[in-house]
Design a protein around this motif. Structure first.
Motif, PDB file in Angstrom:
ATOM      1  N   UNK A  86       0.844  -1.204   0.000  1.00 13.86           N
ATOM      2  CA  UNK A  86       0.000   0.000   0.000  1.00 13.86           C
ATOM      3  C   UNK A  86       0.875   1.249   0.000  1.00 13.86           C
ATOM      4  N   UNK A  87       1.943   1.219   0.795  1.00 15.35           N
ATOM      5  CA  UNK A  87       2.855   2.377   0.842  1.00 15.35           C
ATOM      6  C   UNK A  87       3.469   2.633  -0.533  1.00 15.35           C
ATOM      7  N   UNK A  88       3.814   1.548  -1.233  1.00 19.51           N
ATOM      8  CA  UNK A  88       4.381   1.710  -2.586  1.00 19.51           C
ATOM      9  C   UNK A  88       3.376   2.444  -3.479  1.00 19.51           C
ATOM     10  N   UNK A  89       2.133   2.022  -3.375  1.00 23.52           N
ATOM     11  CA  UNK A  89       1.083   2.615  -4.205  1.00 23.52           C
ATOM     12  C   UNK A  89       0.920   4.110  -3.907  1.00 23.52           C
ATOM     13  N   UNK A  90       0.920   4.448  -2.628  1.00 25.12           N
ATOM     14  CA  UNK A  90       0.775   5.858  -2.246  1.00 25.12           C
ATOM     15  C   UNK A  90       1.976   6.667  -2.715  1.00 25.12           C
ATOM     16  N   UNK A  91       3.145   6.049  -2.648  1.00 26.52           N
ATOM     17  CA  UNK A  91       4.350   6.745  -3.108  1.00 26.52           C
ATOM     18  C   UNK A  91       4.246   7.014  -4.607  1.00 26.52           C
ATOM     19  N   UNK A  92       3.723   6.032  -5.315  1.00 25.39           N
ATOM     20  CA  UNK A  92       3.560   6.166  -6.764  1.00 25.39           C
ATOM     21  C   UNK A  92       2.607   7.322  -7.080  1.00 25.39           C
ATOM     22  N   UNK A  93       1.545   7.443  -6.294  1.00 26.69           N
ATOM     23  CA  UNK A  93       0.596   8.538  -6.493  1.00 26.69           C
ATOM     24  C   UNK A  93       1.240   9.877  -6.139  1.00 26.69           C
ATOM     25  N   UNK A  94       2.027   9.868  -5.050  1.00 22.82           N
ATOM     26  CA  UNK A  94       2.614  11.128  -4.578  1.00 22.82           C
ATOM     27  C   UNK A  94       3.710  11.624  -5.507  1.00 22.82           C
ATOM     28  N   UNK A  95       4.425  10.708  -6.108  1.00 18.29           N
ATOM     29  CA  UNK A  95       5.591  11.086  -6.912  1.00 18.29           C
ATOM     30  C   UNK A  95       5.236  11.186  -8.386  1.00 18.29           C
ATOM     31  N   UNK A  96       4.149  11.841  -8.686  1.00 18.98           N
ATOM     32  CA  UNK A  96       3.747  11.980 -10.086  1.00 18.98           C
ATOM     33  C   UNK A  96       4.705  12.939 -10.797  1.00 18.98           C
ATOM     34  N   UNK A  97       4.800  12.827 -12.147  1.00 20.96           N
ATOM     35  CA  UNK A  97       5.731  13.692 -12.888  1.00 20.96           C
ATOM     36  C   UNK A  97       5.481  15.175 -12.634  1.00 20.96           C
ATOM     37  N   UNK A  98       4.237  15.500 -12.307  1.00 25.79           N
ATOM     38  CA  UNK A  98       3.923  16.921 -12.136  1.00 25.79           C
ATOM     39  C   UNK A  98       4.271  17.427 -10.746  1.00 25.79           C
ATOM     40  N   UNK A  99       4.675  16.512  -9.848  1.00 23.47           N
ATOM     41  CA  UNK A  99       4.954  16.930  -8.475  1.00 23.47           C
ATOM     42  C   UNK A  99       6.407  17.378  -8.367  1.00 23.47           C
ATOM     43  N   UNK A 100       6.634  18.680  -8.094  1.00 22.12           N
ATOM     44  CA  UNK A 100       8.021  19.163  -8.011  1.00 22.12           C
ATOM     45  C   UNK A 100       8.779  18.601  -6.821  1.00 22.12           C
ATOM     46  N   UNK A 101       8.057  17.988  -5.888  1.00 25.58           N
ATOM     47  CA  UNK A 101       8.726  17.455  -4.701  1.00 25.58           C
ATOM     48  C   UNK A 101       9.084  15.975  -4.835  1.00 25.58           C
ATOM     49  N   UNK A 102       8.910  15.430  -6.036  1.00 27.24           N
ATOM     50  CA  UNK A 102       9.170  14.003  -6.240  1.00 27.24           C
ATOM     51  C   UNK A 102      10.565  13.604  -5.764  1.00 27.24           C
ATOM     52  N   UNK A 103      11.565  14.441  -6.110  1.00 26.74           N
ATOM     53  CA  UNK A 103      12.949  14.112  -5.724  1.00 26.74           C
ATOM     54  C   UNK A 103      13.128  14.067  -4.220  1.00 26.74           C
ATOM     55  N   UNK A 104      12.249  14.763  -3.506  1.00 20.07           N
ATOM     56  CA  UNK A 104      12.375  14.803  -2.046  1.00 20.07           C
ATOM     57  C   UNK A 104      11.553  13.704  -1.378  1.00 20.07           C
TER      58      UNK A 104
END
Lengths: 106, 417
Positions: free
Chosen positions: B82-100
């Motif tokens: 589930x955590x992997x899935x949420x991370x995938x949602x959070x780290x979308x290409x449009x999210x500037x904070x993906x690297x963080x």
């Protein structure tokens, strides 16, 4: 007399040979179970038996020899276990198990 | 063959780490997972005793011995997915904070796996680093029911059932007389998949050497058995989801593939942690790199086989053109390729950092290294809370003192050195 859980994890050939060696020392049932997981690594074979301490003591040299050959991935005496042990570490683990169980009785 | 409950418990206990708790799985709160297991057993014509484990690092495995099959399901593994899935949602290409966002999540998973490998100093270092890098004010939800409820039912069922389907798949006998990397799965040899992987990795000039390395290092039968288990799980999960939850074939396959992707990444990370334990602090960098590459190559080959089979399944179920359905599956795969590439890059970077920083497992520096970390944890309430939540998520009792437990684990490890 209380029994001790003995579990030795290794490859298939080692497990099979160890089982034969130990079967000569006891009438207790010795099970070898194969464990496969999701990671795709080569399966572990876990040899399991419960026997009294004197019988397990007689088996320890056979396990030490396999550890010397670097064939033991994990060994467990009751609640005492170690991963990838050397022969000395197997010996030390058994002695720690004995010492702890002697303390429990006193 | 009837085996007593006591005998089964002995076998389960012997297979789990000391201190792990376990019991007969009653699927409380997971009726669909129970239905899946019953149905899958019937479909595969296998008998299996299912146990659940907690208070131990995440793992799902199957034990087989004469006439006895035991599947040990880890409560924690479901929530990792589930955590992997949420991370995938959070780290979308449009999210500037993906690297963080990616590094702390990856490090936290690695910390759990390192705990599982009885390397508390590495686990503590990794957990503290994850905490330092975390930008989310809250740690991941440690409570299983809430974590599972945060994912829609269709995807959740796929996540929880894929690993079970894989393990049940292992109960079917192998059908390979002379397995090798030239054995074909769905018309393509494993070596062909390997070649494609080498080419796509930009290593075409050294392809011959790399293929030779693969041939000498990979246990082909083992790889084929894992692929078989993956393919069985893919079909079981997709069919179950489609028929039980009434979703179209394409969506059923999509959720099954997402479940596979999550499982695959987490287990690849787990294996990297096993390699770290073996090679950190030593001068065998080349050997570490080689082993890591071989492991990654097998993950890639398995994924390629799963995607190929997904295309065939979609084609069969929708009676569509094979090229068209292959394109549909490819599109599913490509949709999240940026996330997967970013995650892989982060995982590689953090692995490199740990390899360069952690002292060897039984090195003398281990004790001062650990002592310094435990003092950091002792004096920082947020770090302690984070560690506590990690243990709670793994199913440890609420009264567990993370500092005390880590110290105990360290002393056990030192005593064995």
């Amino acid at each position: 007399m209380q029994t001790v859980l003995l579990a030795v994890e290794s490859d298939e050939a080692t497990s099979s040979q160890l089982r034969k060696d130990l079967a000569a020392l006891t009438d207790e049932e010795i099970v070898v179970q194969k464990r496969e997981g999701l990671g795709g690594m080569v399966a572990d074979f876990i040899m399991v038996l419960q026997a009294t301490a004197p019988i397990v003591a007689a088996m320890v040299p056979f396990i030490i020899e396999r550890a010397r050959q670097k064939k033991v991935r994990r060994v467990r005496f009751g609640d005492f276990e170690i991963d990838n042990p050397s022969d000395e570490q197997v010996r030390a683990l058994w002695e720690r198990f004995l010492a702890a169980n002697t303390e429990r009785k006193t | 063959m009837a085996v007593s409950e006591r005998a089964l418990e002995l076998l389960v206990g012997a297979a789990l780490p000391t201190g792990a708790q376990f019991g007969r799985e009653n699927f409380a709160g997971d009726p669909l997972v129970q239905r899946f297991c019953e149905w899958a057993k019937e479909m595969l014509k296998v008998e299996v005793n299912i146990f659940v484990s907690w208070s131990c690092p995440p793992d799902v495995s199957i034990l087989t011995s004469s006439g006895v099959n035991i599947l040990i399901r880890s409560e924690r593994f479901d929530t990792l997915l589930v955590e992997y899935l949420h991370l995938k949602d959070a780290a979308s290409p449009r999210n500037p904070l993906t690297d963080l966002v990616l590094p702390p999540a990856t490090l936290r998973w690695m910390a759990e796996f390192l705990l599982g490998y009885r390397w508390p100093q590495a686990a503590l270092y990794t957990a503290i680093r994850a905490h330092e890098l975390r930008i989310d004010p809250r740690p991941p939800n440690p409570f299983r029911d809430e974590a599972l409820a945060s994912v829609d039912e269709v995807q959740r069922v796929a996540l929880q059932c894929f690993c079970l389907g894989h393990e049940l798949g292992h109960l079917l006998p192998s059908q390979y007389d002379a397995p090798s990397l030239d054995t074909k799965v769905d018309g393509l040899s494993l070596s062909r998949h390997i070649s494609r992987d080498i080419e796509e990795g930009g290593a075409a000039p050294v392809a011959e050497q790399m293929m030779a390395q693969a041939r000498s290092s990979i246990d082909a039968l083992n790889l084929l058995r894992e692929i078989d288990a993956d393919l069985i799980a893919l079909e079981l999960v997709a069919v179950f989801v489609a028929n039980t939850l009434g979703v179209p074939a394409k969506e059923a396959l999509q959720v099954a593939l997402t479940a596979y992707e999550a499982q695959s990444f987490l287990y690849a990370t787990k294996h990297t942690c096993a390699l770290l334990r073996r090679y950190a602090g030593r001068d065998d960098r080349a050997e570490f790199t080689r082993e890591d590459w071989i492991a990654g190559l097998q993950v890639s080959v398995r994924a390629r086989c799963v995607l190929r089979r997904a295309g065939f399944l979609l084609s069969r179920w929708r009676a569509g053109d094979e090229k068209q359905t292959a394109a549909t599956i490819d599109a599913m795969f490509l949709e999240s390729i940026e996330f997967r590439n970013d995650l892989a890059t982060v995982a590689q970077g953090e692995t490199e950092h740990l390899l360069n920083t952690l002292p060897a497992l039984n090195a003398q520096e281990g004790r001062p290294f650990f002592d310094s970390l435990i003092e950091t944890a002792r004096s920082d309430s947020e770090v302690r809370l984070d560690l506590f939540y990690m243990l709670i998520a793994m199913g440890f009792p609420g009264g567990t003192d993370p500092i005390g437990w880590l110290e105990h684990l360290f002393e056990m490890q030192q005593a064995g050195s």
